[in-house]
Design a protein around this motif. Structure first.
Motif, PDB file in Angstrom:
ATOM      1  N   UNK A  42       0.558  -1.209  -0.043  1.00 38.49           N
ATOM      2  CA  UNK A  42      -0.023   0.058   0.026  1.00 38.49           C
ATOM      3  C   UNK A  42       0.892   1.132  -0.008  1.00 38.49           C
ATOM      4  N   UNK A  43       0.774   1.893  -0.999  1.00 33.65           N
ATOM      5  CA  UNK A  43       1.584   3.210  -1.070  1.00 33.65           C
ATOM      6  C   UNK A  43       1.201   4.358  -0.415  1.00 33.65           C
ATOM      7  N   UNK A  44      -0.137   4.330  -0.155  1.00 32.69           N
ATOM      8  CA  UNK A  44      -0.588   5.397   0.648  1.00 32.69           C
ATOM      9  C   UNK A  44      -0.098   5.296   2.120  1.00 32.69           C
ATOM     10  N   UNK A  45      -0.273   4.073   2.567  1.00 32.88           N
ATOM     11  CA  UNK A  45       0.312   3.959   3.884  1.00 32.88           C
ATOM     12  C   UNK A  45       1.950   4.406   3.902  1.00 32.88           C
ATOM     13  N   UNK A  46       2.418   4.049   2.995  1.00 34.70           N
ATOM     14  CA  UNK A  46       4.250   4.420   2.850  1.00 34.70           C
ATOM     15  C   UNK A  46       4.015   6.002   2.916  1.00 34.70           C
ATOM     16  N   UNK A  47       3.307   6.526   2.064  1.00 38.49           N
ATOM     17  CA  UNK A  47       3.104   8.075   2.228  1.00 38.49           C
ATOM     18  C   UNK A  47       2.976   8.783   3.529  1.00 38.49           C
ATOM     19  N   UNK A  48       1.765   8.099   4.090  1.00 43.85           N
ATOM     20  CA  UNK A  48       1.482   8.614   5.311  1.00 43.85           C
ATOM     21  C   UNK A  48       2.701   8.374   6.274  1.00 43.85           C
ATOM     22  N   UNK A  49       3.451   7.489   6.207  1.00 45.10           N
ATOM     23  CA  UNK A  49       4.576   7.196   7.172  1.00 45.10           C
ATOM     24  C   UNK A  49       5.903   8.369   6.826  1.00 45.10           C
ATOM     25  N   UNK A  50       5.701   8.800   5.475  1.00 48.17           N
ATOM     26  CA  UNK A  50       6.830   9.956   5.374  1.00 48.17           C
ATOM     27  C   UNK A  50       6.035  11.141   5.701  1.00 48.17           C
ATOM     28  N   UNK A  51       4.749  11.266   5.639  1.00 51.91           N
ATOM     29  CA  UNK A  51       4.264  12.483   6.236  1.00 51.91           C
ATOM     30  C   UNK A  51       4.348  12.703   7.717  1.00 51.91           C
ATOM     31  N   UNK A  52       4.707  11.663   8.435  1.00 55.91           N
ATOM     32  CA  UNK A  52       4.520  11.493   9.803  1.00 55.91           C
ATOM     33  C   UNK A  52       6.009  11.830  10.153  1.00 55.91           C
ATOM     34  N   UNK A  53       6.908  11.549   9.396  1.00 57.30           N
ATOM     35  CA  UNK A  53       8.453  11.862   9.683  1.00 57.30           C
ATOM     36  C   UNK A  53       9.370  10.870   9.578  1.00 57.30           C
ATOM     37  N   UNK A  54       9.229   9.714   9.024  1.00 56.00           N
ATOM     38  CA  UNK A  54       9.895   8.598   8.791  1.00 56.00           C
ATOM     39  C   UNK A  54      10.689   8.691   7.538  1.00 56.00           C
ATOM     40  N   UNK A  55      12.173   8.795   7.804  1.00 60.22           N
ATOM     41  CA  UNK A  55      12.781   8.885   6.621  1.00 60.22           C
ATOM     42  C   UNK A  55      13.765   7.706   6.165  1.00 60.22           C
ATOM     43  N   UNK A  56      13.922   6.485   6.827  1.00 67.21           N
ATOM     44  CA  UNK A  56      14.638   5.530   6.225  1.00 67.21           C
ATOM     45  C   UNK A  56      13.680   4.041   6.325  1.00 67.21           C
ATOM     46  N   UNK A  57      13.642   3.602   5.371  1.00 61.08           N
ATOM     47  CA  UNK A  57      12.856   2.046   5.162  1.00 61.08           C
ATOM     48  C   UNK A  57      13.710   1.116   4.473  1.00 61.08           C
ATOM     49  N   UNK A  58      13.220  -0.193   4.876  1.00 58.84           N
ATOM     50  CA  UNK A  58      13.970  -1.360   4.283  1.00 58.84           C
ATOM     51  C   UNK A  58      12.938  -2.298   3.488  1.00 58.84           C
ATOM     52  N   UNK A  59      13.501  -2.467   2.287  1.00 61.55           N
ATOM     53  CA  UNK A  59      12.929  -3.509   1.622  1.00 61.55           C
ATOM     54  C   UNK A  59      13.782  -4.861   1.584  1.00 61.55           C
ATOM     55  N   UNK A  60      13.185  -5.777   2.200  1.00 60.22           N
ATOM     56  CA  UNK A  60      13.921  -7.219   2.526  1.00 60.22           C
ATOM     57  C   UNK A  60      13.594  -8.317   1.311  1.00 60.22           C
ATOM     58  N   UNK A  61      14.385  -8.205   0.272  1.00 64.17           N
ATOM     59  CA  UNK A  61      14.120  -9.281  -0.822  1.00 64.17           C
ATOM     60  C   UNK A  61      14.598 -10.726  -0.574  1.00 64.17           C
ATOM     61  N   UNK A  62      15.208 -10.887   0.672  1.00 67.67           N
ATOM     62  CA  UNK A  62      15.725 -12.224   0.833  1.00 67.67           C
ATOM     63  C   UNK A  62      15.039 -13.439   0.456  1.00 67.67           C
ATOM     64  N   UNK A  63      13.651 -13.498   0.782  1.00 68.74           N
ATOM     65  CA  UNK A  63      12.730 -14.728   0.712  1.00 68.74           C
ATOM     66  C   UNK A  63      11.876 -14.621  -0.666  1.00 68.74           C
ATOM     67  N   UNK A  64      12.265 -13.571  -1.904  1.00 68.71           N
ATOM     68  CA  UNK A  64      11.562 -13.942  -2.937  1.00 68.71           C
ATOM     69  C   UNK A  64      12.355 -15.116  -3.890  1.00 68.71           C
ATOM     70  N   UNK A  65      11.384 -15.501  -4.748  1.00 74.11           N
ATOM     71  CA  UNK A  65      11.902 -16.608  -5.690  1.00 74.11           C
ATOM     72  C   UNK A  65      12.098 -15.946  -6.946  1.00 74.11           C
ATOM     73  N   UNK A  66      11.279 -14.864  -7.301  1.00 78.32           N
ATOM     74  CA  UNK A  66      11.387 -14.190  -8.756  1.00 78.32           C
ATOM     75  C   UNK A  66      10.641 -12.864  -8.674  1.00 78.32           C
TER      76      UNK A  66
END
Length: 373
Positions: A215-239
């Motif tokens: 949900x990109x809307x939730x992501x934007x809400x976290x940006x608005x709230x003040x968060x500036x660092x995020x992690x995208x963990x791709x270790x468990x994807x297959x493709x």
């Protein structure tokens, strides 16, 4: 006739079932794979959505042959975007198979009916009753959540005794899910919060459907709230394909005006098609080998120190108070659709370790986060 096409699979619920022979060896694995590959054109024409390898005739597992089978089926999954499952295994095989299919696209289904429930090809009517008992509590919750998303009414047994008691209740359940592992069929994205950073953990095969899970809307809400660092963990994807890569770069576009960063962990060239890898590699993600490397990066530490949160609340508005009865009404309607006819509005406090004592109660909870205006 193509080699390996002479033995046709059984097809039920849009699933092709191949029966593995009584003894497993490298020759048997190669023969089975030749049969499957020889049938693929026909199976795709029949709109088959999954392949199950039935171990009904198996008496003993050979480790090297099992590893070879899993590796080849994982490639098949990526190439044809098919659900792959092992099924009809003896109870003693379940923990062994579970050990080897971890971090692969293979799932375990006790029966073909369970696989059909999981991948959405079952003919069972929506809101049918499903009993779930899996010893691993987290796994059980994930399976329950997945089946509820398929619009089934699910009851989770919390012990073997509870399961046996419920099974003997005549006509109580339309299906029973035990000794199964849904693997990458569960949610593609989960979000955790640790050390001031939101971590988005991805799993399975990522394609255009990823937009339904993140949900990109939730992501934007976290940006608005003040968060500036995020992690995208791709270790468990297959493709990952090109469409999923573009979806992830949309988050970078959203983060840019805030000078926020998105840290990638587990970017593996072998798990992405060439177009997806090019997109991800040329983007402005910050890439790391391990998650711990992020927390020790001085630039990340500095960004975390500069995070500024909008904590000055103006109180709950009249508009929010007016909406609360509508939220309650929607909750009751949802419970009613699940067959819960009696409601109790009072709250009950309990110790986490005694949660099973609350069964068979269903509880709901509502809270607000962020500023109230």
């Amino acid at each position: 006739m193509l080699p390996g096409t002479e033995y046709k699979p059984d097809i039920q619920h849009s699933i092709a079932v191949y029966h593995y022979p009584a003894s497993m060896d490298v020759g048997g694995v190669n023969e089975l794979l030749a049969r499957i590959n020889g049938h693929m054109t026909i199976l795709r024409g029949l709109h088959v959505e999954g392949i199950m390898i039935s171990f009904k005739e198996m008496h003993k597992l050979d480790q090297s042959s099992l590893v070879a089978l899993i590796e080849s089926l994982s490639i098949l999954h990526t190439k044809y975007e098919l659900h792959i499952g092992f099924g009809d295994y003896p109870k003693a095989f379940f923990p062994v198979l579970l050990k080897f299919i971890k971090a692969t696209p293979i799932s375990l289904f006790k029966t073909i009916e369970v696989m059909a429930l999981a991948i959405g090809t079952s003919r069972l009517p929506t809101y049918s009753s499903i009993l779930v008992y899996i010893e691993d509590t987290d796994e059980a919750k994930s399976i329950v959540s997945h089946l509820i998303s398929k619009q089934y009414f699910v009851v989770m047994a919390h012990s073997k005794e509870d399961m046996l008691k419920r099974i003997h209740q005549k006509n109580s359940f339309d299906r029973i899910v035990v000794e199964s592992h849904f693997g990458n069929l569960q949610e593609e994205v989960t979000v955790d919060f640790e050390k001031g950073i939101f971590t988005y953990s991805f799993q399975g095969s990522l394609d255009n459907d990823l937009s339904k899970s993140i949900n990109i809307k939730e992501f934007k809400a976290r940006l608005d709230f003040g968060y500036r660092v995020f992690i995208f963990d791709l270790n468990n994807i297959f493709h990952m394909d090109m469409h999923a890569a573009y979806i992830l770069t949309d988050f970078l576009t959203a983060a840019k005006p805030y000078h926020a960063v998105i840290c990638l962990v587990g970017l593996d060239k072998n798990k992405l098609n060439s177009n997806a890898y090019t997109i991800m590699d040329r983007s402005n993600f910050w890439s790391y080998k391990e998650k711990d490397d992020i927390y020790s990066d001085e630039e990340i530490i500095l960004k975390l120190q500069k995070q500024h949160f909008h904590l000055q609340s103006q109180g709950i508005s009249k508009r929010i108070i007016e909406l609360i009865p509508k939220f309650i009404k929607a909750t009751k309607q949802t419970l009613d659709r699940l067959g819960v006819k009696e409601f109790a509005s009072q709250s009950k406090q309990c110790v986490v370790g005694k949660k099973p004592d609350l069964q068979p109660y269903i509880s709901t909870h509502m809270n607000f986060a962020g500023d109230y205006v």
